[in-house]
Design an enzyme around this catalytic site. Structure first.
Site, PDB file in Angstrom:
ATOM      1  N   TYR A   1       0.799  -1.228   0.000  1.00  0.00           N
ATOM      2  CA  TYR A   1       0.000   0.000   0.000  1.00  0.00           C
ATOM      3  C   TYR A   1       0.834   1.282   0.000  1.00  0.00           C
ATOM      4  O   TYR A   1       0.275   2.373  -0.021  1.00  0.00           O
ATOM      5  CB  TYR A   1      -0.966   0.000   1.181  1.00  0.00           C
ATOM      6  CG  TYR A   1      -2.242  -0.760   0.885  1.00  0.00           C
ATOM      7  CD1 TYR A   1      -2.216  -2.139   0.724  1.00  0.00           C
ATOM      8  CD2 TYR A   1      -3.458  -0.114   0.752  1.00  0.00           C
ATOM      9  CE1 TYR A   1      -3.369  -2.845   0.453  1.00  0.00           C
ATOM     10  CE2 TYR A   1      -4.624  -0.806   0.477  1.00  0.00           C
ATOM     11  CZ  TYR A   1      -4.575  -2.171   0.327  1.00  0.00           C
ATOM     12  OH  TYR A   1      -5.726  -2.858   0.053  1.00  0.00           O
TER      13      TYR A   1
ATOM     14  N   LYS B   1       2.676 -15.196   4.103  1.00  0.00           N
ATOM     15  CA  LYS B   1       2.975 -16.166   3.038  1.00  0.00           C
ATOM     16  C   LYS B   1       4.494 -16.324   3.042  1.00  0.00           C
ATOM     17  O   LYS B   1       5.183 -15.964   2.084  1.00  0.00           O
ATOM     18  CB  LYS B   1       2.442 -15.622   1.694  1.00  0.00           C
ATOM     19  CG  LYS B   1       2.533 -16.589   0.534  1.00  0.00           C
ATOM     20  CD  LYS B   1       1.546 -17.728   0.602  1.00  0.00           C
ATOM     21  CE  LYS B   1       1.749 -18.677  -0.576  1.00  0.00           C
ATOM     22  NZ  LYS B   1       0.954 -19.909  -0.460  1.00  0.00           N
TER      23      LYS B   1
ATOM     24  N   ASP C   1      -3.233 -18.303   2.204  1.00  0.00           N
ATOM     25  CA  ASP C   1      -4.138 -19.138   1.390  1.00  0.00           C
ATOM     26  C   ASP C   1      -4.873 -20.147   2.282  1.00  0.00           C
ATOM     27  O   ASP C   1      -6.083 -20.356   2.144  1.00  0.00           O
ATOM     28  CB  ASP C   1      -3.394 -19.824   0.232  1.00  0.00           C
ATOM     29  CG  ASP C   1      -2.119 -20.513   0.658  1.00  0.00           C
ATOM     30  OD1 ASP C   1      -1.650 -20.291   1.793  1.00  0.00           O
ATOM     31  OD2 ASP C   1      -1.568 -21.291  -0.150  1.00  0.00           O
TER      32      ASP C   1
ATOM     33  N   ASP D   1      -6.425  -6.735   3.812  1.00  0.00           N
ATOM     34  CA  ASP D   1      -7.508  -6.224   2.971  1.00  0.00           C
ATOM     35  C   ASP D   1      -8.349  -7.393   2.461  1.00  0.00           C
ATOM     36  O   ASP D   1      -9.579  -7.368   2.506  1.00  0.00           O
ATOM     37  CB  ASP D   1      -6.908  -5.438   1.795  1.00  0.00           C
ATOM     38  CG  ASP D   1      -7.991  -4.879   0.887  1.00  0.00           C
ATOM     39  OD1 ASP D   1      -8.978  -4.345   1.406  1.00  0.00           O
ATOM     40  OD2 ASP D   1      -7.840  -4.992  -0.349  1.00  0.00           O
TER      41      ASP D   1
ATOM     42  N   ASP E   1     -12.428  -9.019   3.883  1.00  0.00           N
ATOM     43  CA  ASP E   1     -13.655  -9.135   3.075  1.00  0.00           C
ATOM     44  C   ASP E   1     -14.257 -10.529   3.265  1.00  0.00           C
ATOM     45  O   ASP E   1     -15.478 -10.692   3.356  1.00  0.00           O
ATOM     46  CB  ASP E   1     -13.375  -8.879   1.586  1.00  0.00           C
ATOM     47  CG  ASP E   1     -13.552  -7.405   1.210  1.00  0.00           C
ATOM     48  OD1 ASP E   1     -13.423  -6.541   2.101  1.00  0.00           O
ATOM     49  OD2 ASP E   1     -13.831  -7.110   0.025  1.00  0.00           O
TER      50      ASP E   1
END
Ligand code: IPM
Ligand code: MG
Length: 378
Positions: free
Chosen positions: A137, A187, A220, A244, A248
């Site tokens: 970001y 990750k 994941d 982010d 969701d």
């Protein structure tokens, strides 16, 4: 003397003004019942204002800096090129005001339908803490030979020890006051450099919070654990982009974007924190009166908790849950009551002191200001 807080209100675009209007009605009720007051200043900002004046965050920065907290609606409009408001306002505010921790509770409230079959409220009560100023970001990158077959695009992710430490320390403090479990989500098998720094910071800070158990989940894998076994998590800490995405997913699990809420916290008191629903401006339903104001009203509860108005925060949360749990659907005309009507119902419950504390047995929203301070290194 009556406690007083200065609030900057940024309703923004689309459904933003409608849902923020509801939140302010609930705030009136909370002030009347809980004996504090707010001085509110409303600012024009967002797509319409930008198209008219060309102004973004920079023009408001000095004004907003003096507020105790910022209540934010939503921004965006198809007439403005994607990225201008996101980067020029929202990210600029998070970075300039060092709102280092984006706190996103993922809580299935009693009576609220979830698409995850068999999931119960007892099994879904976690908080995702998203690093809010760095990672991908920062918007650093470059393209060489753009528009040709040899185009090369480079996009950087910035990870500083100091930036990671402050958000991980916050996540540990939050976990210490809850179920004492902190999960790092990253990750590390692919993003080796950044992943290692995150892991080092978690391992180092863990020595200061020995009662908090730590855990690690790849991002994941998080996408199947979160919907299927949310009870596995208490506090999840993660980088900006992963945060982010998985928030969701979290919002879907708890009933949709209309319900999900967030706090963008400045952790050192150098600038105001900002409170917003997770949803966007939803231009498709703006003006129809069918936006669900719950996310915005719960962001008001987070704001009140942050300002030290814990009782009011708990009452606003419980009243919202009571109304939410009574709705046949969570969005559109199927809700059976329009935006303003829902806001008024929630405000009435708060004003009449008719909240049922049993609906939210362990309120996170009311306890934000009560976090213990950072622990020093041994
Ligand atoms: C969010 C939003 C923002 C983000 C956008 C609007 C810049 O998706 O708050 O999650 O990507 O952080
Ligand atoms: Mg998002």
């Amino acid at each position: 003397m009556t406690r007083s807080h200065q609030i900057a209100v940024l309703p923004g675009d689309g459904i933003g003004p409608e849902v923020v209007g509801c939140a302010l009605e609930v705030l009136d009720a909370a002030e009347a019942r809980y004996g504090f007051r707010t001085e509110r200043r409303e600012y024009a900002a967002g797509a319409a204002h930008y198209l008219e004046t060309g102004e973004l965050f920079a023009e408001l920065e000095d004004e907003l800096r003096g507020a105790d907290a910022i209540l934010f609606g939503s921004m965006g409009d198809p007439r403005v090129t994607p990225g201008i408001l996101e980067r020029g306002f929202i990210l600029e505010m998070r970075q300039r005001f060092q709102q280092a921790a984006n706190v996103r509770p993922v809580r299935l409230y009693s009576g609220v339908p979830t698409p995850i079959s068999g999931l119960t409220p007892e099994r879904c009560e976690l908080v995702i803490v998203r690093e809010n100023t760095e990672g991908a970001y920062v918007g650093r990158g470059s393209t060489v030979h753009a528009g040709t077959p040899n185009a090369v695009a480079m996009q950087e992710s910035l990870n500083t020890r100091a930036g990671i430490e402050r958000v991980v320390d916050f996540a540990f403090r939050l976990a210490a006051g809850r179920r004492k479990r902190l999960t790092l989500c990253h990750k590390t098998n692919i993003l080796v450099a950044a992943g290692q720094l995150w892991q080092e910071v978690v391992a180092d800070l863990a020595t200061r919070y020995p009662e908090v158990e730590t855990d690690y989940v790849h991002v994941d894998a998080m996408c199947f654990h979160l919907p299927l076994a949310p009870e596995r998590f208490d506090v999840v800490v993660t980088d900006n982009l992963f945060g982010d995405i998985i928030t969701d997913l979290g919002a879907v699990i708890q009933g949709g974007l209309g319900v999900a809420t967030s706090a963008n916290l400045n952790l050192d008191g150098s600038a105001p924190s900002m409170f917003e629903a997770i949803h966007g401006s939803a231009p498709d339903i703006a003006g129809t009166g069918w936006a669900n104001p719950s996310g915005a009203i719960l962001s008001l509860a987070l704001m009140l908790g942050h300002l030290g108005e814990a009782d009011a925060a708990r009452a606003v949360e419980a009243a919202t849950v009571e109304v939410l749990g009574s709705l046949p659907a969570l969005s559109g005309p199927e809700m059976g009551a329009a935006t303003a009507e829902l806001g008024s119902r929630i405000a009435a419950i708060v004003r009449d002191d008719a909240t049922d504390p049993e609906l939210v047995p362990n309120s996170l929203l009311g306890t934000l200001a009560a976090l213990e301070p950072s622990r020093p290194a041994a």
